[in-house]
Design a protein around this motif. Sequence first.
Motif, mmCIF file in Angstrom:
data_model
loop_
_atom_site.group_PDB
_atom_site.id
_atom_site.type_symbol
_atom_site.label_atom_id
_atom_site.label_comp_id
_atom_site.label_asym_id
_atom_site.label_seq_id
_atom_site.Cartn_x
_atom_site.Cartn_y
_atom_site.Cartn_z
ATOM 1 N N MET A 47 8.605 -11.849 -1.918
ATOM 2 C CA MET A 47 9.507 -11.675 -2.668
ATOM 3 C C MET A 47 9.256 -10.673 -4.007
ATOM 4 O O MET A 47 9.923 -9.928 -4.424
ATOM 5 N N ASP A 48 7.894 -11.014 -4.533
ATOM 6 C CA ASP A 48 7.696 -9.956 -5.674
ATOM 7 C C ASP A 48 7.444 -8.717 -5.285
ATOM 8 O O ASP A 48 7.900 -7.760 -5.813
ATOM 9 N N VAL A 49 7.002 -8.432 -4.055
ATOM 10 C CA VAL A 49 6.554 -7.286 -3.446
ATOM 11 C C VAL A 49 7.871 -6.296 -3.221
ATOM 12 O O VAL A 49 8.140 -5.225 -3.394
ATOM 13 N N THR A 50 8.912 -7.176 -2.649
ATOM 14 C CA THR A 50 10.164 -6.585 -2.423
ATOM 15 C C THR A 50 11.003 -6.046 -3.621
ATOM 16 O O THR A 50 11.447 -4.811 -3.928
ATOM 17 N N ASN A 51 10.860 -6.920 -4.611
ATOM 18 C CA ASN A 51 11.188 -6.508 -5.902
ATOM 19 C C ASN A 51 10.590 -5.070 -6.636
ATOM 20 O O ASN A 51 11.289 -4.225 -6.976
ATOM 21 N N VAL A 52 9.212 -5.064 -6.386
ATOM 22 C CA VAL A 52 8.479 -3.727 -6.768
ATOM 23 C C VAL A 52 8.895 -2.567 -5.947
ATOM 24 O O VAL A 52 9.102 -1.524 -6.604
ATOM 25 N N LEU A 53 9.142 -2.642 -4.642
ATOM 26 C CA LEU A 53 9.545 -1.808 -3.689
ATOM 27 C C LEU A 53 11.026 -1.191 -4.578
ATOM 28 O O LEU A 53 11.215 0.000 -4.432
ATOM 29 N N VAL A 54 11.984 -1.977 -4.541
ATOM 30 C CA VAL A 54 13.336 -1.780 -5.020
ATOM 31 C C VAL A 54 13.176 -1.309 -6.214
ATOM 32 O O VAL A 54 13.834 -0.180 -6.517
ATOM 33 N N SER A 55 12.324 -1.512 -7.357
ATOM 34 C CA SER A 55 12.339 -1.069 -8.389
ATOM 35 C C SER A 55 11.707 0.450 -8.475
ATOM 36 O O SER A 55 12.069 1.126 -9.236
ATOM 37 N N SER A 56 10.811 0.565 -7.446
ATOM 38 C CA SER A 56 9.985 1.804 -7.428
ATOM 39 C C SER A 56 10.698 2.787 -6.546
ATOM 40 O O SER A 56 10.773 4.168 -7.033
ATOM 41 N N PHE A 57 11.492 2.490 -5.736
ATOM 42 C CA PHE A 57 12.198 3.099 -4.582
ATOM 43 C C PHE A 57 13.616 3.320 -4.556
ATOM 44 O O PHE A 57 14.168 4.118 -3.838
ATOM 45 N N THR A 58 14.215 2.453 -5.225
ATOM 46 C CA THR A 58 15.757 2.318 -5.141
ATOM 47 C C THR A 58 16.007 1.339 -3.814
ATOM 48 O O THR A 58 15.301 1.485 -2.965
ATOM 49 N N GLU A 59 17.105 0.488 -3.936
ATOM 50 C CA GLU A 59 17.397 -0.220 -2.949
ATOM 51 C C GLU A 59 17.813 0.592 -1.672
ATOM 52 O O GLU A 59 17.499 0.264 -0.220
ATOM 53 N N ASP A 60 18.225 1.805 -1.629
ATOM 54 C CA ASP A 60 18.572 2.759 -0.575
ATOM 55 C C ASP A 60 17.344 3.118 0.018
ATOM 56 O O ASP A 60 17.645 3.461 1.333
ATOM 57 N N GLU A 61 16.751 3.657 -0.556
ATOM 58 C CA GLU A 61 15.222 4.110 -0.181
ATOM 59 C C GLU A 61 14.289 3.117 0.475
ATOM 60 O O GLU A 61 13.438 3.733 1.145
ATOM 61 N N THR A 62 14.295 1.852 -0.104
ATOM 62 C CA THR A 62 13.290 0.998 0.259
ATOM 63 C C THR A 62 13.245 0.798 1.983
ATOM 64 O O THR A 62 11.958 0.740 2.303
ATOM 65 N N PRO A 63 14.265 0.723 2.623
ATOM 66 C CA PRO A 63 14.032 0.515 4.120
ATOM 67 C C PRO A 63 13.201 1.702 4.683
ATOM 68 O O PRO A 63 12.107 1.279 5.307
ATOM 69 N N ALA A 64 13.417 2.810 4.418
ATOM 70 C CA ALA A 64 12.633 3.972 4.882
ATOM 71 C C ALA A 64 11.269 4.111 4.678
ATOM 72 O O ALA A 64 10.306 4.125 5.244
ATOM 73 N N VAL A 65 10.896 3.499 3.333
ATOM 74 C CA VAL A 65 9.533 3.590 2.885
ATOM 75 C C VAL A 65 8.915 2.299 3.606
ATOM 76 O O VAL A 65 7.732 2.366 4.057
ATOM 77 N N VAL A 66 9.586 1.097 3.794
ATOM 78 C CA VAL A 66 8.983 0.001 4.321
ATOM 79 C C VAL A 66 8.558 0.461 5.934
ATOM 80 O O VAL A 66 7.601 -0.063 6.451
ATOM 81 N N ILE A 67 9.597 0.913 6.558
ATOM 82 C CA ILE A 67 9.264 1.513 7.980
ATOM 83 C C ILE A 67 8.232 2.394 7.904
ATOM 84 O O ILE A 67 7.343 2.033 9.044
ATOM 85 N N GLU A 68 8.297 3.345 7.200
ATOM 86 C CA GLU A 68 7.149 4.307 7.288
ATOM 87 C C GLU A 68 5.796 3.546 7.012
ATOM 88 O O GLU A 68 4.751 3.694 7.728
ATOM 89 N N LEU A 69 5.646 2.769 5.987
ATOM 90 C CA LEU A 69 4.432 1.902 5.819
ATOM 91 C C LEU A 69 4.010 0.872 7.098
ATOM 92 O O LEU A 69 2.754 0.745 7.449
ATOM 93 N N LEU A 70 5.217 0.206 7.530
ATOM 94 C CA LEU A 70 4.865 -0.751 8.839
ATOM 95 C C LEU A 70 4.063 0.150 9.814
ATOM 96 O O LEU A 70 3.338 -0.352 10.685
ATOM 97 N N LYS A 71 4.908 1.291 10.170
ATOM 98 C CA LYS A 71 4.244 2.218 11.161
ATOM 99 C C LYS A 71 2.901 2.660 10.903
ATOM 100 O O LYS A 71 2.081 2.586 11.535
ATOM 101 N N SER A 72 2.753 2.979 9.612
ATOM 102 C CA SER A 72 1.183 3.365 9.405
ATOM 103 C C SER A 72 0.217 2.064 9.455
ATOM 104 O O SER A 72 -1.013 2.532 9.632
ATOM 105 N N ILE A 73 0.871 0.867 9.418
ATOM 106 C CA ILE A 73 -0.480 0.058 9.692
ATOM 107 C C ILE A 73 -0.174 -0.780 11.352
ATOM 108 O O ILE A 73 -0.554 -2.002 11.447
ATOM 109 N N LYS A 74 0.505 0.094 12.006
ATOM 110 C CA LYS A 74 0.642 -0.198 13.356
ATOM 111 C C LYS A 74 1.563 -1.395 13.873
ATOM 112 O O LYS A 74 1.146 -2.155 14.833
ATOM 113 N N CYS A 75 2.463 -1.667 12.943
ATOM 114 C CA CYS A 75 3.366 -3.029 13.049
ATOM 115 C C CYS A 75 4.869 -2.133 13.623
ATOM 116 O O CYS A 75 5.640 -2.206 12.960
#
Length: 184
Positions: A47-75
Amino acid sequence: MPTKKDIVKDALEDLSKINFKKFCDALVDRRGDRKVAKNKVQDKDFMDVTNVLVSSFTEDETPAVVIELLKSIKCFDEAKNLGNLIAEHFPKSSASKEEHFVDKHRTELIERVTNIPPILNLLLKKKVIQDPVYEEICDTKGNPEKMTKIYRQALKSGICAKDIFFEILKDKEPLLVEDLEKKA
């Protein structure tokens, strides 16, 4: 109806403990103009990390950032599931009610994009495509044919892949993008 933030929060909650730690490390190490400090995510929960993501990247941009990071860790499955949920609940980009730029200008982009090698390199780097697809597209003769394969193989995964592709186009084919935006 869930928000993008809710969907991201659920995706992070579903990660194993080790994958969540890898995700936080990848977030801190992420390249780009907006950085996240280690102390913002260290020993924090989903929950804390989600809040950090949204405050850092905006709610609209956050899913793309999370998908990019998930792929980078092979998820890859988790990234695909998140992309599918976002596409299901938000079929069009919330920033615009119009058709996505890369869909709207498909024909012109296939015919006019010439700077394909650096575009392919960035698609590979950002994990939109994998090595076998990269090799196949590189081996294809002719720019229009390569662009057609990019559309068929790289952009079929949804809005996040299209958003990444659009950002790459703005960087590598700025005059073409500007011309197409003027026509719209």
